[in-house]
Design a protein around this motif. Structure first.
Motif, mmCIF file in Angstrom:
data_model
loop_
_atom_site.group_PDB
_atom_site.id
_atom_site.type_symbol
_atom_site.label_atom_id
_atom_site.label_comp_id
_atom_site.label_asym_id
_atom_site.label_seq_id
_atom_site.Cartn_x
_atom_site.Cartn_y
_atom_site.Cartn_z
ATOM 1 N N ALA A 188 0.837 -1.211 0.000
ATOM 2 C CA ALA A 188 0.000 0.000 0.000
ATOM 3 C C ALA A 188 0.866 1.253 0.000
ATOM 4 C CB ALA A 188 -0.929 -0.017 1.207
ATOM 5 N N ARG A 189 1.897 1.277 0.814
ATOM 6 C CA ARG A 189 2.778 2.446 0.856
ATOM 7 C C ARG A 189 3.521 2.618 -0.460
ATOM 8 N NH1 ARG A 189 3.349 0.279 6.048
ATOM 9 N NH2 ARG A 189 5.290 -0.808 5.504
ATOM 10 N N ALA A 190 3.896 1.521 -1.094
ATOM 11 C CA ALA A 190 4.578 1.596 -2.388
ATOM 12 C C ALA A 190 3.649 2.181 -3.450
ATOM 13 C CB ALA A 190 5.062 0.212 -2.810
ATOM 14 N N VAL A 191 2.376 1.803 -3.418
ATOM 15 C CA VAL A 191 1.411 2.369 -4.379
ATOM 16 C C VAL A 191 1.265 3.860 -4.161
ATOM 17 C CG1 VAL A 191 -1.005 2.373 -5.088
ATOM 18 C CG2 VAL A 191 0.135 0.197 -4.637
ATOM 19 N N VAL A 192 1.080 4.251 -2.926
ATOM 20 C CA VAL A 192 0.858 5.663 -2.607
ATOM 21 C C VAL A 192 2.067 6.510 -2.996
ATOM 22 C CG1 VAL A 192 0.518 7.283 -0.702
ATOM 23 C CG2 VAL A 192 -0.809 5.154 -0.794
ATOM 24 N N ALA A 193 3.251 5.933 -2.922
ATOM 25 C CA ALA A 193 4.470 6.683 -3.229
ATOM 26 C C ALA A 193 4.688 6.890 -4.720
ATOM 27 C CB ALA A 193 5.678 5.969 -2.620
ATOM 28 N N ARG A 194 3.940 6.197 -5.543
ATOM 29 C CA ARG A 194 4.153 6.277 -6.993
ATOM 30 C C ARG A 194 3.124 7.193 -7.632
ATOM 31 N NH1 ARG A 194 6.437 0.573 -9.180
ATOM 32 N NH2 ARG A 194 6.120 1.665 -11.138
ATOM 33 N N PRO A 195 3.565 8.096 -8.508
ATOM 34 C CA PRO A 195 2.608 8.981 -9.180
ATOM 35 C C PRO A 195 1.738 8.215 -10.165
ATOM 36 C CG PRO A 195 4.807 9.256 -10.119
ATOM 37 C CD PRO A 195 4.958 8.360 -8.925
ATOM 38 N N GLY A 196 0.530 8.710 -10.380
ATOM 39 C CA GLY A 196 -0.348 8.147 -11.392
ATOM 40 C C GLY A 196 -1.250 7.025 -10.912
ATOM 41 N N PHE A 197 -1.212 6.732 -9.597
ATOM 42 C CA PHE A 197 -2.058 5.672 -9.055
ATOM 43 C C PHE A 197 -2.813 6.187 -7.836
ATOM 44 C CE2 PHE A 197 1.568 3.334 -10.942
ATOM 45 C CZ PHE A 197 0.873 2.567 -11.876
ATOM 46 N N ARG A 198 -4.001 5.634 -7.609
ATOM 47 C CA ARG A 198 -4.758 5.935 -6.395
ATOM 48 C C ARG A 198 -5.296 4.637 -5.811
ATOM 49 N NH1 ARG A 198 -10.141 8.262 -5.090
ATOM 50 N NH2 ARG A 198 -10.607 8.450 -7.302
ATOM 51 N N LEU A 199 -4.895 4.339 -4.594
ATOM 52 C CA LEU A 199 -5.320 3.124 -3.913
ATOM 53 C C LEU A 199 -6.677 3.363 -3.267
ATOM 54 C CD1 LEU A 199 -4.669 0.258 -2.969
ATOM 55 C CD2 LEU A 199 -3.450 1.254 -1.022
ATOM 56 N N VAL A 200 -7.674 2.511 -3.627
ATOM 57 C CA VAL A 200 -9.036 2.745 -3.151
ATOM 58 C C VAL A 200 -9.673 1.530 -2.489
ATOM 59 C CG1 VAL A 200 -9.461 4.527 -4.886
ATOM 60 C CG2 VAL A 200 -10.101 2.154 -5.391
ATOM 61 N N GLY A 201 -9.067 0.337 -2.620
ATOM 62 C CA GLY A 201 -9.763 -0.828 -2.103
ATOM 63 C C GLY A 201 -8.867 -1.992 -1.750
ATOM 64 N N VAL A 202 -9.469 -2.962 -1.079
ATOM 65 C CA VAL A 202 -8.835 -4.232 -0.728
ATOM 66 C C VAL A 202 -9.817 -5.339 -1.072
ATOM 67 C CG1 VAL A 202 -8.087 -5.716 1.184
ATOM 68 C CG2 VAL A 202 -7.371 -3.321 1.114
ATOM 69 N N MET A 203 -9.313 -6.441 -1.606
ATOM 70 C CA MET A 203 -10.136 -7.614 -1.839
ATOM 71 C C MET A 203 -9.480 -8.825 -1.194
ATOM 72 S SD MET A 203 -11.671 -9.298 -5.356
ATOM 73 C CE MET A 203 -10.170 -10.084 -5.943
ATOM 74 N N MET A 204 -10.300 -9.652 -0.528
ATOM 75 C CA MET A 204 -9.824 -10.917 0.037
ATOM 76 C C MET A 204 -10.910 -11.960 -0.225
ATOM 77 S SD MET A 204 -8.044 -9.636 3.631
ATOM 78 C CE MET A 204 -7.187 -11.198 3.942
ATOM 79 N N TYR A 205 -10.618 -12.895 -1.133
ATOM 80 C CA TYR A 205 -11.594 -13.903 -1.543
ATOM 81 C C TYR A 205 -11.273 -15.234 -0.889
ATOM 82 C CZ TYR A 205 -13.887 -17.421 -4.450
ATOM 83 O OH TYR A 205 -14.612 -18.503 -4.886
ATOM 84 N N GLU A 206 -12.125 -15.682 0.022
ATOM 85 C CA GLU A 206 -11.913 -16.906 0.768
ATOM 86 C C GLU A 206 -12.492 -18.098 0.015
ATOM 87 O OE1 GLU A 206 -14.837 -14.337 3.226
ATOM 88 O OE2 GLU A 206 -13.395 -14.081 1.633
ATOM 89 N N ALA A 207 -11.772 -18.559 -1.011
ATOM 90 C CA ALA A 207 -12.267 -19.635 -1.874
ATOM 91 C C ALA A 207 -12.509 -20.924 -1.112
ATOM 92 C CB ALA A 207 -11.267 -19.891 -3.004
ATOM 93 N N GLN A 208 -11.745 -21.168 -0.055
ATOM 94 C CA GLN A 208 -11.889 -22.413 0.701
ATOM 95 C C GLN A 208 -13.213 -22.460 1.468
ATOM 96 O OE1 GLN A 208 -9.762 -19.986 1.284
ATOM 97 N NE2 GLN A 208 -9.593 -19.536 3.456
ATOM 98 N N VAL A 209 -13.891 -21.315 1.556
ATOM 99 C CA VAL A 209 -15.221 -21.259 2.169
ATOM 100 C C VAL A 209 -16.276 -21.025 1.094
ATOM 101 C CG1 VAL A 209 -16.679 -20.136 3.900
ATOM 102 C CG2 VAL A 209 -14.206 -20.321 4.281
ATOM 103 N N ALA A 210 -16.026 -20.049 0.215
ATOM 104 C CA ALA A 210 -17.024 -19.660 -0.779
ATOM 105 C C ALA A 210 -17.220 -20.699 -1.863
ATOM 106 C CB ALA A 210 -16.623 -18.324 -1.415
ATOM 107 N N GLY A 211 -16.183 -21.451 -2.181
ATOM 108 C CA GLY A 211 -16.257 -22.350 -3.331
ATOM 109 C C GLY A 211 -16.155 -23.819 -3.015
ATOM 110 N N VAL A 212 -16.280 -24.198 -1.759
ATOM 111 C CA VAL A 212 -16.173 -25.605 -1.363
ATOM 112 C C VAL A 212 -17.452 -26.013 -0.642
ATOM 113 C CG1 VAL A 212 -14.879 -27.312 -0.039
ATOM 114 C CG2 VAL A 212 -13.672 -25.439 -1.168
ATOM 115 N N ALA A 213 -18.212 -26.924 -1.231
ATOM 116 C CA ALA A 213 -19.473 -27.375 -0.643
ATOM 117 C C ALA A 213 -19.215 -28.094 0.675
ATOM 118 C CB ALA A 213 -20.208 -28.289 -1.613
ATOM 119 N N ASP A 214 -20.096 -27.852 1.640
ATOM 120 C CA ASP A 214 -19.859 -28.368 2.988
ATOM 121 C C ASP A 214 -20.877 -29.393 3.460
ATOM 122 O OD1 ASP A 214 -22.045 -26.715 3.229
ATOM 123 O OD2 ASP A 214 -21.361 -25.719 5.047
ATOM 124 N N ALA A 215 -21.881 -29.687 2.635
ATOM 125 C CA ALA A 215 -23.003 -30.492 3.125
ATOM 126 C C ALA A 215 -22.599 -31.911 3.495
ATOM 127 C CB ALA A 215 -24.115 -30.520 2.080
#
Length: 406
Positions: A188-215
């Motif tokens: 994040a600090r590296a992005v902020v230090a570079r011109p021409g970019f704006r950091l606006v979000g974070v994504m964390m996709y938990e595939a081991q929960v979202a994509g694995v059937a549990d029944a």
């Protein structure tokens, strides 16, 4: 055709009666040439509203890879509870930006042609957020168009949500190299230090929960509980580390299979879902929810090679992922059909066997459910919209609009 899911309510949940549901679909499209892909309007609305309920007030961003039809995307976005799109290709995002203003690219891109287009379109650059997890991706963007020659590029950091279990090791998919809060903070600090970019979000996709059937597995349910607990603590620290470098507009998490646990995480501001709308058969095996088959495709029986076996024309609409039976389409109507294990679903013909063949003749229709959702629209140019036992219109897929995005 413009779909209106707000007006698609039905007092008759026909999908709860499987024989009637599939018989209605069969009659509705019987005059249309196969292969025919259909979407049941009431079932789509049911699934869309169920996802909103499961998200418990947290906005739902639609994963476009699981839909691939602008008409359906627009119809779902018009429902309360939905906000924004998660695209899978920058070329796709640029196309969608012609009519949508909140698009997050779910994956890093190296599409230089599309990056040039983004850099040359300030309106699109204000609507699209690119995904990164490495400074090398910033280097690539700068090499294509230097920061002095482009508008500011919006960025989100993809942080690995897999569980590094003490005994099991890596549990989840191989996505981002960024796993720990300190790593996310440094990027994040590296992005902020570079011109021409704006950091606006974070994504964390938990595939081991979202994509694995549990029944069917107590072990999977145990793994998911442990993973959710670990992730809740780590995600809060990740968000704090990134937010210390730049104010965040969103923290994205989850998928169709994890909406409850993702939405319950106080660090999360939005969740993503897509597969639960059309409901491929991979999502039949969850205990927490039960989507109804809002879409399917039908093919014609063209020959009968031996008693108890019929052969359909086409049918090999196979999903991505580890090669195996779970990625194959499943014959669902007439009931009592199954694929042949040595042949599976074929490019030009698919044999099916079982007691359901007794009612089939040359020219009969066999319905298949796709495993995920994206492969349906990659094969079909249009979707027949069915409501109350008849076709009420048709909508184009991406392919029907002449678009195919890698």
């Amino acid at each position: 055709m413009r779909l209106d899911l707000n007006a698609a309510a039905s007092a008759d949940p026909v999908w709860e009666d499987a024989p009637r549901y599939w018989a209605d679909l069969t009659r509705a499209v019987e005059a249309l040439p196969a292969p025919v892909a259909a979407v049941h309007l009431g079932a789509l609305r049911h699934n869309a509203l169920d996802l909103v309920v499961r998200a418990a007030g947290v906005p739902v961003r639609i994963a476009t890879k699981s839909v691939r039809s602008r008409a359906i995307l627009d119809a779902v976005l018009a429902l309360p509870g939905y906000r924004g799109l998660l695209a899978y290709s920058l070329a796709e995002a640029l196309w969608l930006a012609q009519s949508h203003d909140d698009i997050v690219l779910g994956y890093p891109t190296a599409d230089r042609t599309a990056l040039v287009r983004l850099a040359g379109d300030p309106d699109a650059a204000a609507k699209i957020t690119l995904m990164i997890d490495d400074e090398a991706q910033l280097d690539l963007i700068d090499a294509v168009v230097p920061p002095t020659a482009r508008p500011e590029i919006r960025l989100a950091i993809d942080v690995d949500a897999s569980w590094r279990a003490p005994a099991l090791g890596h549990v989840g998919v191989r996505r981002s190299p960024v796993h720990e809060p300190a790593e996310a903070g440094r990027l994040a600090r590296a992005v902020v230090a570079r011109p021409g970019f704006r950091l606006v979000g974070v994504m964390m996709y938990e595939a081991q929960v979202a994509g694995v059937a549990d029944a069917g597995s107590a072990a999977i349910r145990w793994m998911q509980r442990r993973s959710v607990a670990e992730l809740r603590e780590r995600r809060a620290a990740v968000v704090a580390a990134v937010a210390a470098a730049a104010p965040l507009e969103f923290v994205n998490a989850g998928g169709t299979g994890s909406l409850e646990t993702s939405a319950a995480d106080t660090a999360v501001t939005e969740v993503t879902a897509g597969s639960g709308l059309l409901a491929g058969h991979l999502f039949d095996g969850y205990r927490r929810f039960r989507p109804v088959p809002a879409s399917a495709f039908a093919v014609d029986v063209v020959r009968m090679p031996t008693p108890g076996v019929v052969t359909a024309s086409g049918g090999g609409w196979v999903a991505s992922g580890p090669a195996g039976a779970s990625r194959l389409p499943t014959p669902v109507w007439p009931s009592g059909l199954h694929l042949l294990p040595r042949e599976g679903a074929g490019e030009v013909q698919t044999p099916v066997a079982g007691r359901g063949t007794a009612s089939l003749r040359v020219g009969s229709r066999v319905w298949f459910r796709h495993a995920k959702s994206g492969e349906l629209c990659e094969h079909a140019e249009r979707l027949q919209v069915v409501s109350e036992g008849r076709v009420v219109g048709e909508v184009p897929t991406y392919r029907g609009e002449g678009r195919s995005f890698a």
